[in-house]
Write an enzyme that holds these catalytic residues in place. Sequence first.
Site, PDB file in Angstrom:
ATOM      1  N   GLU A  32      21.008 -34.882  43.151  1.00 12.99           N
ATOM      2  CA  GLU A  32      20.617 -33.843  44.199  1.00 12.99           C
ATOM      3  C   GLU A  32      22.331 -33.921  44.562  1.00 12.99           C
ATOM      4  OE1 GLU A  32      17.866 -34.147  47.832  1.00 12.99           O
ATOM      5  OE2 GLU A  32      17.610 -32.410  46.773  1.00 12.99           O
ATOM      6  N   HIS A  73       8.611 -46.556  22.089  1.00  9.74           N
ATOM      7  CA  HIS A  73       7.196 -45.836  21.055  1.00  9.74           C
ATOM      8  C   HIS A  73       7.542 -44.157  21.424  1.00  9.74           C
ATOM      9  CE1 HIS A  73       6.230 -49.585  19.312  1.00  9.74           C
ATOM     10  NE2 HIS A  73       6.233 -49.978  21.171  1.00  9.74           N
ATOM     11  N   LYS A 129      13.253 -22.722  49.206  1.00  8.34           N
ATOM     12  CA  LYS A 129      12.371 -22.996  49.424  1.00  8.34           C
ATOM     13  C   LYS A 129      12.260 -21.437  50.826  1.00  8.34           C
ATOM     14  CE  LYS A 129      14.163 -27.485  51.212  1.00  8.34           C
ATOM     15  NZ  LYS A 129      14.998 -28.640  52.143  1.00  8.34           N
TER      16      LYS A 129
HETATM   17  O1  LIG Z   1      13.389 -35.154  54.986  1.00  9.84           O
HETATM   18  P1  LIG Z   1      13.013 -34.174  55.073  1.00  9.84           P
HETATM   19  O2  LIG Z   1      14.030 -33.362  56.283  1.00  9.84           O
HETATM   20  O3  LIG Z   1      11.439 -33.723  55.158  1.00  9.84           O
HETATM   21  O4  LIG Z   1      13.922 -33.446  53.453  1.00  9.84           O
HETATM   22  C1  LIG Z   1      12.986 -33.997  52.467  1.00  9.84           C
HETATM   23  C2  LIG Z   1      13.923 -33.502  51.227  1.00  9.84           C
HETATM   24  O5  LIG Z   1      13.878 -32.135  51.073  1.00  9.84           O
HETATM   25  C3  LIG Z   1      15.138 -31.196  51.073  1.00  9.84           C
HETATM   26  O6  LIG Z   1      14.328 -30.207  49.930  1.00  9.84           O
HETATM   27  C4  LIG Z   1      15.707 -32.093  50.020  1.00  9.84           C
HETATM   28  O7  LIG Z   1      16.024 -31.504  48.904  1.00  9.84           O
HETATM   29  C5  LIG Z   1      15.713 -33.437  49.709  1.00  9.84           C
HETATM   30  O8  LIG Z   1      17.571 -34.363  50.390  1.00  9.84           O
HETATM   31  C6  LIG Z   1      15.318 -33.806  51.329  1.00  9.84           C
HETATM   32  O9  LIG Z   1      15.123 -35.639  50.588  1.00  9.84           O
END
Ligand SMILES: O=P(O)(O)OC[C@H]1O[C@H](O)[C@H](O)[C@@H](O)[C@@H]1O
Length: 509
Positions: free
Chosen positions: A338, A370, A482
């Site tokens: 990331e 292995h 997302k």
């Molecule tokens: O801690 P949060 O705000 O729930 O985020 C949780 C995770 O989701 C995001 O999409 C990022 O990819 C991460 O860097 C992050 O750690």
Amino acid sequence: MTLAALDAHARRLAGADMRTLIAEPGRDDALVLEAAGLVFDARRQRLDLQAWKALLNTAQDARLPEAFAAMARGDVINTTESRPVLHMACRNPDRLADPALASRLRGARERTAAFADAIGAPDALAGHPVRRIVNIGIGGSDLGPRFIYDALKAWRREGVEARFVSNLDPADLDDALEGAEPETTLVVIVSKSFTTQETLMNGQAARGWLAARLGEKGADARLCAATAAPDKAAEFGVDPARIFPFEGGVGGRYSLWSPAGIAIELAVGAKVYARLLHGARVMDDDALETPLATNLAAAKGLVDAWNRAVRGLPSRCVAAYSSRLERLPAYLQQLEMESLGKSAAHDGAALPPRHSGALVWGGRGSDLQHSVFQWLHQGQDEAPVDFIALNDSSFMEDPRARALNANLAAQGAALTTGRAGEGELAAHKAIAGGRASSTILMPGLTPESLGALVALHEHKVFAESVLYGLNAFDQWGVELGKALARDLLSGDMSGFDPAARDLARRLGL
Ligand SMILES: O=P(O)(O)OC[C@H]1O[C@H](O)[C@H](O)[C@@H](O)[C@@H]1O
């Protein structure tokens, strides 16, 4: 000098015999470094002292020491999100330029430490002891705490078990709650943003599980949260007295040192957690104060940048010769991929080819030997290997531990030197060798050495980002998926290609 200018060195060394390279005078002094109790051995890398000197000059020209200092001061180095980068400050706020920020970070530490102490009491949960901690979070709010919890098994409080839930598959929460008594269960919701779908849905389900058995009040008494968005946690229904806020400048994948690491602190107690932070702080001091030529974190970053950006190797294998470090590769995947999986430089220009992080993979050394080591020894591609060993005399009293570490040492040697094949099957038996590896020795698995190991990797990622010229602290690449999932759930298919629409139909979305 830039990394691109090192191509000539890579070409010069491409066909060099590693058996000759490894015997180069002066190599032991230049390529074996120690800090915070860790030893980093880069002698098995395909580079010589001339190339190493050029790499050190590159780091100097990229102003790596100044970049470390800017992070420690709290400068706004996360430029695309306009904020400072505060994981180092969580371990040592003293270096921050802003005293108010330093005092907020100290306050956050004190609050979780006091809560962890209170949770040790036999009546901590409305008259009941805590027996099960259920950490609900994903990404940085899961991988770090989960890895450290496993690694610190020997330091856990007696009678307290933590389970981690990240996945939206309902089986994940079911498994975490298996055998749990609601009265003695504490649900910890960890989300920096408090908007993450996986975490909020699992959080609601866990709250529902508590409430169905103990009523609303009983559920409230067993819920807490760590977040950079305390208002959203309160809206969700967490009692503000049990919300542990942290700064927006603490990146998710760097957050185990902040209240986001609360599950670790609850499981091992505040004192052991402080030892973890201390180990990291000693590595911080080394990164900040040691000249480049003997700076362990910088050296690790330079070696990884050499393999990735100069030699052009796309991946790196992490082989942990410790069962309890099993989750290290998964943790590093997020930390490195990331942070360094980018295509744009700070100013938005396209990065030069290969100036972004490698794919990280691996597992437990014995198991890898292995399975994937055949590919590492005889496959057509090269992936540099990081061997991670516990160098602890009491551990080595067990003959299995001796055999474990003998295997680790043997694998590094085999990758370097290979062996000529003999007889009829010579071509099949020949191992070319000449394949790069590094070794990291830890003085046993202690909270301090673990803290140092993690901080080393955080800093080496930062060093790489400075060499590549990218921002290691944003992650815009995860946003599109997302948003599209939200559209699919809302039934808005307008932006989707025909294959996506068909898949949605087949899945009944
Ligand atoms: O801690 P949060 O705000 O729930 O985020 C949780 C995770 O989701 C995001 O999409 C990022 O990819 C991460 O860097 C992050 O750690």
